[in-house]
Structure formats: C-alpha cells, structure tokens
Write a protein that holds these residues in place. Structure first.
Motif, PDB file in Angstrom:
ATOM      1  N   ALA B  13       0.664  -1.386   0.045  1.00  0.00           N
ATOM      2  CA  ALA B  13       0.932   0.058   0.035  1.00  0.00           C
ATOM      3  C   ALA B  13       0.732   1.169   0.042  1.00  0.00           C
ATOM      4  O   ALA B  13       0.829   2.242  -0.403  1.00  0.00           O
ATOM      5  N   THR B  14       1.810   0.947   0.754  1.00  0.00           N
ATOM      6  CA  THR B  14       3.076   2.299   0.608  1.00  0.00           C
ATOM      7  C   THR B  14       3.614   2.446  -0.513  1.00  0.00           C
ATOM      8  O   THR B  14       4.509   2.567  -0.764  1.00  0.00           O
ATOM      9  N   ARG B  15       2.916   2.157  -1.878  1.00  0.00           N
ATOM     10  CA  ARG B  15       3.394   2.509  -3.203  1.00  0.00           C
ATOM     11  C   ARG B  15       5.309   1.763  -3.261  1.00  0.00           C
ATOM     12  O   ARG B  15       5.996   2.330  -2.509  1.00  0.00           O
ATOM     13  N   VAL B  16       4.893   1.779  -4.442  1.00  0.00           N
ATOM     14  CA  VAL B  16       6.578   0.962  -5.305  1.00  0.00           C
ATOM     15  C   VAL B  16       6.517   2.345  -6.347  1.00  0.00           C
ATOM     16  O   VAL B  16       5.811   2.688  -7.296  1.00  0.00           O
ATOM     17  N   PRO B  17       7.819   2.438  -6.556  1.00  0.00           N
ATOM     18  CA  PRO B  17       7.974   4.184  -7.135  1.00  0.00           C
ATOM     19  C   PRO B  17       8.477   3.512  -8.283  1.00  0.00           C
ATOM     20  O   PRO B  17       8.844   2.652  -8.718  1.00  0.00           O
ATOM     21  N   TRP B  18       8.043   4.941  -9.166  1.00  0.00           N
ATOM     22  CA  TRP B  18       8.352   4.002 -10.414  1.00  0.00           C
ATOM     23  C   TRP B  18       9.938   3.816 -10.496  1.00  0.00           C
ATOM     24  O   TRP B  18      10.377   3.045 -11.610  1.00  0.00           O
ATOM     25  N   LEU B  19      10.860   4.915 -10.116  1.00  0.00           N
ATOM     26  CA  LEU B  19      11.967   4.944 -10.636  1.00  0.00           C
ATOM     27  C   LEU B  19      12.801   3.839  -9.658  1.00  0.00           C
ATOM     28  O   LEU B  19      13.001   3.700  -8.256  1.00  0.00           O
ATOM     29  N   THR B  20      12.654   2.212  -9.905  1.00  0.00           N
ATOM     30  CA  THR B  20      13.236   1.641  -9.044  1.00  0.00           C
ATOM     31  C   THR B  20      14.594   1.784  -9.339  1.00  0.00           C
ATOM     32  O   THR B  20      15.331   2.283  -9.939  1.00  0.00           O
ATOM     33  N   LEU B  21      15.253   0.921  -8.012  1.00  0.00           N
ATOM     34  CA  LEU B  21      17.025   0.768  -8.121  1.00  0.00           C
ATOM     35  C   LEU B  21      17.676   0.775  -9.367  1.00  0.00           C
ATOM     36  O   LEU B  21      19.035   1.045 -10.199  1.00  0.00           O
ATOM     37  N   ARG B  22      16.784  -0.566  -9.578  1.00  0.00           N
ATOM     38  CA  ARG B  22      16.697  -1.073 -10.798  1.00  0.00           C
ATOM     39  C   ARG B  22      17.082  -0.251 -12.411  1.00  0.00           C
ATOM     40  O   ARG B  22      18.001  -0.100 -12.882  1.00  0.00           O
ATOM     41  N   ARG B  23      16.279   0.580 -12.208  1.00  0.00           N
ATOM     42  CA  ARG B  23      15.517   1.427 -13.825  1.00  0.00           C
ATOM     43  C   ARG B  23      16.599   2.617 -13.260  1.00  0.00           C
ATOM     44  O   ARG B  23      17.023   3.066 -14.436  1.00  0.00           O
ATOM     45  N   LYS B  24      16.796   2.993 -12.025  1.00  0.00           N
ATOM     46  CA  LYS B  24      17.450   4.141 -12.391  1.00  0.00           C
ATOM     47  C   LYS B  24      19.438   3.957 -12.287  1.00  0.00           C
ATOM     48  O   LYS B  24      20.017   4.315 -12.796  1.00  0.00           O
ATOM     49  N   GLU B  25      19.643   2.645 -12.069  1.00  0.00           N
ATOM     50  CA  GLU B  25      20.758   1.618 -12.596  1.00  0.00           C
ATOM     51  C   GLU B  25      21.395   1.686 -13.794  1.00  0.00           C
ATOM     52  O   GLU B  25      21.668   2.539 -14.375  1.00  0.00           O
ATOM     53  N   ALA B  26      20.017   1.518 -14.966  1.00  0.00           N
ATOM     54  CA  ALA B  26      20.080   1.227 -16.476  1.00  0.00           C
ATOM     55  C   ALA B  26      20.098   2.906 -16.971  1.00  0.00           C
ATOM     56  O   ALA B  26      20.663   3.100 -18.185  1.00  0.00           O
ATOM     57  N   PHE B  27      18.609   3.709 -16.029  1.00  0.00           N
ATOM     58  CA  PHE B  27      18.917   4.989 -16.523  1.00  0.00           C
ATOM     59  C   PHE B  27      20.563   5.651 -16.240  1.00  0.00           C
ATOM     60  O   PHE B  27      20.883   6.375 -17.386  1.00  0.00           O
ATOM     61  N   GLU B  28      21.451   5.542 -15.216  1.00  0.00           N
ATOM     62  CA  GLU B  28      22.699   6.316 -15.449  1.00  0.00           C
ATOM     63  C   GLU B  28      23.418   5.138 -16.531  1.00  0.00           C
ATOM     64  O   GLU B  28      24.388   5.880 -16.569  1.00  0.00           O
ATOM     65  N   ALA B  29      23.649   4.132 -16.247  1.00  0.00           N
ATOM     66  CA  ALA B  29      24.712   3.583 -17.818  1.00  0.00           C
ATOM     67  C   ALA B  29      23.902   3.741 -18.921  1.00  0.00           C
ATOM     68  O   ALA B  29      24.774   4.499 -19.704  1.00  0.00           O
ATOM     69  N   TRP B  30      22.943   4.358 -19.020  1.00  0.00           N
ATOM     70  CA  TRP B  30      22.698   4.627 -21.292  1.00  0.00           C
ATOM     71  C   TRP B  30      23.303   6.665 -20.358  1.00  0.00           C
ATOM     72  O   TRP B  30      23.563   6.816 -21.380  1.00  0.00           O
ATOM     73  N   LEU B  31      23.071   7.243 -19.417  1.00  0.00           N
ATOM     74  CA  LEU B  31      23.704   8.608 -19.663  1.00  0.00           C
ATOM     75  C   LEU B  31      25.084   8.235 -19.574  1.00  0.00           C
ATOM     76  O   LEU B  31      26.075   8.936 -20.199  1.00  0.00           O
ATOM     77  N   PHE B  32      25.900   7.463 -18.604  1.00  0.00           N
ATOM     78  CA  PHE B  32      27.604   7.164 -19.112  1.00  0.00           C
ATOM     79  C   PHE B  32      27.769   6.521 -20.265  1.00  0.00           C
ATOM     80  O   PHE B  32      28.875   7.283 -20.911  1.00  0.00           O
ATOM     81  N   VAL B  33      26.804   5.713 -20.726  1.00  0.00           N
ATOM     82  CA  VAL B  33      27.127   5.604 -22.579  1.00  0.00           C
ATOM     83  C   VAL B  33      27.221   6.430 -23.288  1.00  0.00           C
ATOM     84  O   VAL B  33      27.969   6.262 -24.332  1.00  0.00           O
ATOM     85  N   SER B  34      26.635   7.096 -23.375  1.00  0.00           N
ATOM     86  CA  SER B  34      25.362   7.892 -24.094  1.00  0.00           C
ATOM     87  C   SER B  34      27.098   8.940 -25.094  1.00  0.00           C
ATOM     88  O   SER B  34      26.757   9.379 -25.981  1.00  0.00           O
TER      89      SER B  34
END
Lengths: 282, 309, 342
Positions: B13-34
C-alpha cells in the motif's frame, strides 16, 4: 685449449650483444641521419654521405619557420592532441565504467557493436565522414581531427581498455562508496578513477600519440597552411616545382620528432607498457 | 492474517516508486555511455551504412549527380577494372611479405629480450622507438635514405661492392622497400606483445623441461611455442589487418608507384575518392575492405574459440 | 528504535532463485547471525538488506519504512566488508571521514566523530597511515571505525573475520561482541563459521539454498535443532545421525521411546565410552585422534555406520579396541523421514 664454462658464457653473451647491435642499426640509423641531414645544406645533402655535416647549418631550423607557419602548425598539433586526449579520457572512462559495472538491458549488444568497430580501418568510413563534415560546415577546421579519433575505432579501443581495467578492480570499494552515500558519478570520479591511474595513463599516452601522428584525416579535411598539423606540414616541404626541399624537410622532421623521442626516452617503461596493455594497434 | 502477511500488504500500500533502483541503474548506465554511443552512431555507424548505400550509386563528385546502379561498382571492380586486381595483388603481396617478416623478427627479438641482462632496456627502447614515431617522419627519412644514387643505403652498399637498385623507382624493389621499412617501424609493437606473453609463461615449465634433458630448441619448439599460440594468433590477425590499413607510409614513400606497383587497397580508396572523386566506386572498395577485415576478425574469433574449447 | 522486518523476501538471477521467501523479524538492538554453508545465500541476503543487491520480490522494512527502493546510503545501515574495502588512496582518517564528508557534514563535526571512533577502537596512532601500511587486524578495526562514525541504525558485517589468522579472529570476535555491548545497535553478521555464530549471536538464522532452515538462540539450535541439516551444521564435531531401524534392536528393552522416528541423532560429546558389555551400543575403534584435551574417536557401530565420539581426558581408546557406548535419552534427537525433528 679448452674454455671454462664461464668464459664460454661470456663469449656467447658478447656474440649475442654484437648481433643485437647489428640488428639495431636500421632502427637507429634513420634517426641519426634525419638529425644530421637537418643540419646540412642543400648541396651537401646530395654529396658524399657522411654522418656529420661539414658545416652545421643551424639556419635550416629557422628557414623551416619561414617556409611554412611552422610554429602555428606545431601548436595545432599540440592542442588538438591534448583535446583529443582529454575528451577520450573522460568519455571512454565513463562508458568503460558503465560497461564494466552497471547492469542494463542492451549492454551485451552494445559491447558487440563496439567490438565490431574496433578493427575497422578509418579508410572505410572516411568518404561518408567527408560529406558529413562538409555538411556540418567543418571543412578546413580542426573539429574533424578531434571528433573522428574520439568517436572512431580509437575511442572504442580506449573504452575497452578502461572497461577491462575497471572489471578487474575490487568491487567492494565501490560498494563501500555507495554505502557512504556517493552518487554514481561520485563513485566513478572519487573511487574508480583514482584507482585506475595505470589504465588512464595508458589511454592518455596511446591517444596522444595516435592523434599526434594522424595523417589521413588532416590530409582529407585541411586545406589552409596555417591549419595544418605537423604530419601534414612535414609532407609539404617542396620547392616551387614540387621537388622536395630535403634539408628543410629533414630539419622540420627533426623538430617534430625529437621532443616526442625525448619524452619517450625518459618515460620509455611507462610508454612501452601502455602499448602492451592496449594490445591492439598497428 | 499472519503478521508477516499484514506487513506485506501494508508495504504494498505504501506505493512502489516507478524509479526503482534497478531502473535508476540502467538510466545512469545509458547516461554514462551516451557520449560514446551518440558519437559512435554519428561518426561510425551512420557512415558505415552510408558507405554501403554510396557503393550502390554512380556518383562523381564533379558531376554532382548520383544515380542508383545496384552492384555495378562491384562488378566493375571485380570484372572490368584491371587496376582492382592489381591492387588486390599488391595488398596481398604487402601482407604476405610484411606479416611473416614482422612476426618472425618480433618473436626473435622478444626471445632475446624477454629475460633481463645488461643492456636489455637499451635494446627494447631502440626497437620500440620507431613505433611511437610518426609514420610521416619515418617515411620521409626512409625515402631520403633510399634514393637511387645519392641515397645513404646505396652508398653504404656501394662501399661493400654492391650496386643497389633505385629502390623506390623500380616496381618490385619498391614493394620490397616499403615492406621492410614498415616492418622496422612496427616490429617493436609485436615484440613487446611477445615479450609480455613470454614473461607470463611460468619458468617452471621451462625448468621442468630442462630437468628432463630437453635442448634449448626442444624447449622452444615443444614448450614455449605452443604456449604462445594464442598470442601468435592475435598478433597475426592484428598485423594482417594493420597491413591493410597502411596508407600514410605508402602515400609518402611511393605514392602508389612506380607503375602502380605499390598501389594497395587503402591508398586506392583514397585515390578513387579524393583524387578522382569516384564516390560510388570508392565506396564499393571501402565495403570490400570492410568485408575483408570483418572476415579476418571472425576467423580470429573462431580460432580463438577453438583454442580455448 | 530500529527493528527489521523481512517478509516474503526473494531474489532471482534470471531463472535461478538464490533467495526464497524469507520471513524474518529482527528486534532493535539484537545481534543476529546469518550462518550456512557457502552458496546458501547468506551474503546475498545481507547485501539485499544493505541495498547492494536489488530485491526481486517481497518487502524489506527497516524501522517503519519500506526500503526496497531506497538507495543504500539512505537506509541507515553501515557495512563492514570481508576485504575491508578501505580506499587505498586515502589515509585512515580520511577513510573514516569519507562518508560524512560525502554527506556534507561540517569538517569540525567530522573530526569529532572520527576522533571518538578512533579512541573507541584504539586507532589513534594509525590515523595518518594508508591502508597498505596496516596489518590485517588494523585494517579490520579501521573498517569497523568507518562503519561507526556514520552512527548507523544497523551494522552489517559480511564475514569480517575470514581474512584474519586464527588467533586474531578469536580476539576480534571478542572485540565485536564488546562493541555490540557498548553501542547497543542492531547488528547483522554473516559467517560460515558456526563457532563465530554461536559465540556472537543473540539469535542465529541458519540458511540453506536461499531458505531459512531455523531461527533461534544458540542454545535452542544446539538443544532442539529443527531438522537434520541444522543438527549437523551446529555443533562441532557434527552430530551422528543414523537410521532408527539400525539401532532398534539394541535399544529394545531400554526405555527409549523412538516414536515414529526414522532417524536418530546423538552428538559426539553426548556419547560415553563404557566397557563393551555395559553399553547401549557396541563398536570398534577405527581411528583415534588425540587432540590434547581428549581424543576424537571414529567408531564403527555394528549395523549403524561410523560414529564420532569425543572422549575427554588422557585415557584415549586404542585403535581396534572394542568398546561400548551409552547415552541418555534426553540427548537423543529424533527425526522423521523428511529430516524434520519430532
């Protein structure tokens, strides 16, 4: 008379060294000849060859600067190589870090993509790149000489070198950084980068030399003398009839080669190791 | 409801955020390789596709017109234009001359210099020096040294009674000269790769073989050489590919001459593209070069797989 | 008040489930040890709590907050790594203050906290050295110091003593125990060494194949193991377990209630050597290992396999000797066909 084991060893050693010295001649001779001929005058150059000029003509080294904007060209090479080196260090260590440490969908595919670029010679893509650069309005500027090495096969090589190094670093240090509250960029900059000095030095050395010695790209993209880089400038010492001005060309070549060679002699261990680390070139 | 089930439902009930740690890591990875990725697409992948498309057109830069001609350029190269097969022959000769000479010399030097002795650093430094020297400088100096009568090399040969040829003006000698000077320039690189590989071989093997009474040649032949096989393979492929890339060396020493005797693929592409402005034809040549390099790379990968499997 | 609640916690790498349905509550101030053979998932579970591994499903509550998607540094936990993970390019002082500096704490406060921690751990003389200049035990202390300065709610230890030699390990074990007494924080400690687990823990969590086998105090686990695995994992040398049927005849007539047990377990230290005819069981000594304080005997019991027996004192049965074994019924563990304790 029989020789003792020790004497035999000594003779062997001497024979070895002498044969190595003979093999070394064609490696050293061109440098010596380059320097000495740089001091000769036009007439002596075609006379009876001698290792030492009859008259040491320092004037050649000044004439080089009259014949072309050589100081400007020297500076061009320096600043372009420095820029390529710095940019390559930053982006290859960023991408190398992500490929080594971060999990993301597509990383394996991306690796495969980049590997495929590793071996492809720049001659393959130089024609479309010519049109691209012309379309961007960057002809006769230094931008293509920075962009192409950074993003071409050489940049990919640097990325892989960094990745290999990062993969081998102990992971726990970065995890400790994470627990300490560092952001991803913080971990990269404050932990991974300081621990990767050997790899960074290798990338810096190889990249600088690669850029410094680049020839095809300047040849294709540059047309004004004052934009030339050293390799292109060196190939351009001809008289009004297109015949080589050997004494000036060799003096200029000496000026271009000796500083690099000097750095090499001081840091030869580091430089040789850098190439051994990269394992891909030539 | 058990207590743990209760916490579970409460937690959901205390909501699962959209930006999970997993997604954050992938997002950062793409930022690094961009930066790398974007540049790679613009300056490598895009051009690679473009050169494939160009190769299917008849496009002369002077006429400013391009028309689709299918595989005409390839047919032209393979069946019509006599230069092409000459270039292939030259490139093959260059590779066949350069690769074995380079590797044999590199291995010999490495064997001599892989163990410490007085002067070892001196020799390594000397043999490696040409590698860091610009190809342009190297070519200029050698062109100077290899001149017909006045060249230092021929003067040297004359002093021992040999009448040297006009190296860079006679087709067969020119090929020989560019190969040898290129080998001297680049052999240091393979030498240090071999030295690194030799030093990685544990001395135990050698000592064990010595105890069994093996001669030096036997030790090399039966112990060292097989252990070097992976390195030899990599060096062979890198050197072969490298030999196809050689442009500046030949551009400056012979300009592809004499009588096109040293006109190799990399130089031919440049000549067609930037001297004769045959964009379509030059692109077809570039694609052929790409295919050759790709094939060599794949062969290497397969052999390496076999070796480790 | 920092308790932890793990409910239905699970993790998989692709199709491989490494942690399955963990339900566990850890009270404030408790010292909990995760123990199990290598590959059981104990370190993974700890790293999931730390935030270094992501959680595939289930919930992790620290205090009142669901932490699944909270980054490692914001969970109020500190970790001591197996390899210590000290930054090689920073001095001890800067290693310890690093996390505080990252969190933008004023320099004077950092100094205060680091000095306090170094006093607690007797590190004062080492503050300006680099990690490479320290011994293993000193590095260990610095690693603990680094965890302390952040004043975390929960300490996590990942096999912190496994890189130390035996003597130092015993010493550091005592230090960690004393530290827990002094700080009173919740601590979670991972080890494969059951002695470490027994000596340190308020409660032990025994894990196998990513599942909890049993949770309990050291005494509970020793006295009442829930299944054969725990029975044999806790206690050294490990418990003798044999088929109930093989002893049925011997135990016939004695007043032992085997219930529906298919397996019987007896700890080596609960077996007593008696003259051959007085024993409940008879056997022959096949190996006798003298350990100083006593002997460890391997005894072939007819029909039931090899039993380990701890014999105290210097007497030491000889190899080949026939002996009898006796034990009391309260020290007998009964297990059913699926390895569960009855």
């Amino acid at each position: 008379m029989s020789l003792s084991q020790k004497q035999l060893q000594l003779i062997k050693r001497i024979l070895w060294t002498v044969s190595l010295l003979i093999v070394a001649v064609p490696f050293v001779f061109p440098f010596l000849w380059m320097v000495s001929s740089g001091f000769k005058n036009a007439a002596e150059i075609f006379g009876q060859p001698s290792l030492f000029p009859a008259v040491w003509r320092w004037q050649n080294f000044l004439d080089v600067f009259d014949h072309q904007p050589f100081a400007q060209q020297y500076f061009n090479s320096l600043y372009i190589s420095a820029a390529v080196t710095v940019i390559t260090l930053v982006i290859s260590s960023l991408a190398g870090y992500a490929l080594a440490r971060l999990r993301f969908a597509g990383s394996a595919l991306l690796m495969l993509f980049l590997i495929s670029a590793l071996m492809v010679p720049e001659e393959v893509t130089i024609i479309p790149n010519f049109f691209l650069i012309r379309w961007m309005g960057l002809m006769d500027t230094h931008m293509p000489l920075i962009l192409l090495p950074v993003f071409g096969a050489h940049g990919v090589m640097a990325t892989f070198l960094m990745r290999q190094y990062f993969v081998a670093l102990p992971k726990e240090l970065e995890e400790a950084g994470k627990m300490d509250g560092l952001s991803r960029v913080g971990i990269w900059w404050k932990i991974a980068i300081p621990m990767s000095r050997p790899a960074l030095a290798a990338v810096a050395i190889i990249t600088f030399l690669h850029s410094w010695n680049l020839f095809l790209e300047p040849l294709v993209f540059l047309s004004s003398l004052e934009k030339f880089t050293l390799p292109l400038a060196l190939s351009n010492f001809t008289d009004a009839y297109g015949l080589p001005l050997w004494h000036l060309q060799l003096a200029a070549t000496t000026l271009a080669v000796i500083p690099i060679l000097g750095v090499y002699l001081i840091a030869q261990r580091q430089i040789i190791e850098s190439f051994a680390m990269s394992g891909v070139k030539g | 409801m058990t207590p743990s089930e209760k916490t579970a439902t409460m937690a959901h009930a205390t909501r699962v955020p959209w930006l999970t740690l997993r997604r954050k890591e992938a997002f950062e990875a793409w930022l690094f390789v961009s930066p790398t990725l974007i540049g790679f697409i613009i300056f490598f992948l895009g051009p690679l596709i473009a050169v494939g498309l160009y190769s299917l057109t008849e496009w002369n830069l002077l006429s400013q017109e391009s028309t689709f001609v299918g595989v005409e350029n390839f047919r032209d190269a393979l069946t019509v234009n006599p230069d092409f097969w000459l270039v292939v022959r030259n490139s093959a000769l260059f590779a066949l001359g350069l690769v074995p000479m380079n590797m044999a010399l590199a291995l010999t030097l490495a064997l001599a210099l892989s163990r410490p002795f007085f002067g070892v650093v001196f020799f390594r430094t000397i043999f490696f020096a040409p590698v860091i020297t610009s190809a342009v400088a190297w070519a200029i100096v050698w062109k100077f040294l290899l001149q017909g009568e006045a060249g230092a090399v021929n003067q040297l040969l004359a002093s021992i009674g040999i009448d040297g040829p006009n190296w860079l003006r006679e087709p067969d000698w020119a090929m020989f000269a560019v190969i040898v000077t290129r080998v001297i320039k680049m052999v240091g690189l393979n030498m240090i790769l071999y030295i690194a590989a030799l030093q990685a071989i544990p001395r135990d093997y050698e000592q064990a073989a010595q105890l069994e009474g093996a001669s030096r040649w036997q030790i090399f032949h039966m112990v060292i050489w097989p252990l070097l096989a992976p390195t030899t393979l990599i060096i062979m492929v890198i050197t072969t590919i490298g030999s196809f890339k050689v442009f500046d060396h030949i551009y400056l020493m012979t300009g592809g001459g004499p009588e096109n005797g040293t006109l190799v693929l990399a130089y031919y592409i440049y000549q067609q593209g930037f001297e004769f402005f045959n964009v379509g034809y030059a692109s077809a040549l570039a694609i052929i070069m790409f295919v050759i390099v790709l094939a060599l790379t794949i062969v290497q990968l397969i052999l390496r797989q076999k070796g480790s499997g | 008040m920092t308790s932890l609640a793990l409910s239905n916690l699970a993790k998989s790498f692709g199709p491989v489930k490494v942690i399955r349905d963990i339900d566990l509550t850890i009270e404030d101030g408790e010292f909990v040890v995760f123990v199990g053979p290598s590959g059981c998932g104990k370190s993974t579970l700890l790293r999931m709590i730390a935030g270094l591994e992501d959680i595939t499903s289930g919930d992790l509550m620290i205090g009142e907050r669901r932490m699944n998607e909270v980054s490692a540094s914001k969970r109020g936990v500190a970790m001591v790594f197996q390899s210590y993970a000290l930054y090689p390019h920073l001095t001890v002082r800067r290693n310890m203050g690093f996390g505080l500096k990252v969190r933008k704490m004023p320099a004077t406060d950092i100094k205060q906290r680091v000095d306090d921690a170094s006093a607690t751990l007797k590190l004062d003389a080492l503050m300006d050295r680099y990690p490479r200049e320290l011994s293993g035990g000193q590095r260990q202390r610095v690693a603990i110091g680094r965890a302390i300065v952040g004043n975390p709610d929960v300490f996590l230890f990942d096999e912190p003593l496994s890189n130390l030699d035996a003597e130092l390990r015993v010493h550091m074990r005592a230090e960690i125990s004393a530290l827990h007494g002094r700080l009173g924080n919740t601590m979670i400690y991972v080890t494969h060494d059951q002695i470490e687990a027994m000596t340190l823990a308020d409660r032990i969590v025994v894990l196998r194949d990513g599942r909890i086998e049993q949770v309990g105090t050291p005494r509970e686990l020793y006295a009442r193991p829930a299944n054969v695995f725990v029975a044999q994992f806790i206690g050294s040398p490990k418990m003798n377990v044999c088929a109930a049927g093989s002893l049925a005849t011997q135990l016939e007539g004695v007043d032992f209630d085997l219930k529906a047990a298919t397996q019987i377990g007896i700890r080596p230290e609960h077996l007593k050597i008696v003259p051959p005819d007085d024993g409940l069981l008879q056997g022959r000594v096949i190996v006798s290992e003298y350990t100083g304080a006593g002997s460890l005997l391997h005894i072939e019991v007819e029909g039931a396999g090899t039993f380990l027996v701890v014999q105290e004192g210097q007497a030491g049965a000889e190899k080949g000797e026939r002996i009898g074994l006796s034990f009391s019924s309260e020290n007998m563990h009964l297990f059913d066909g699926s390895d569960f304790a009855i």
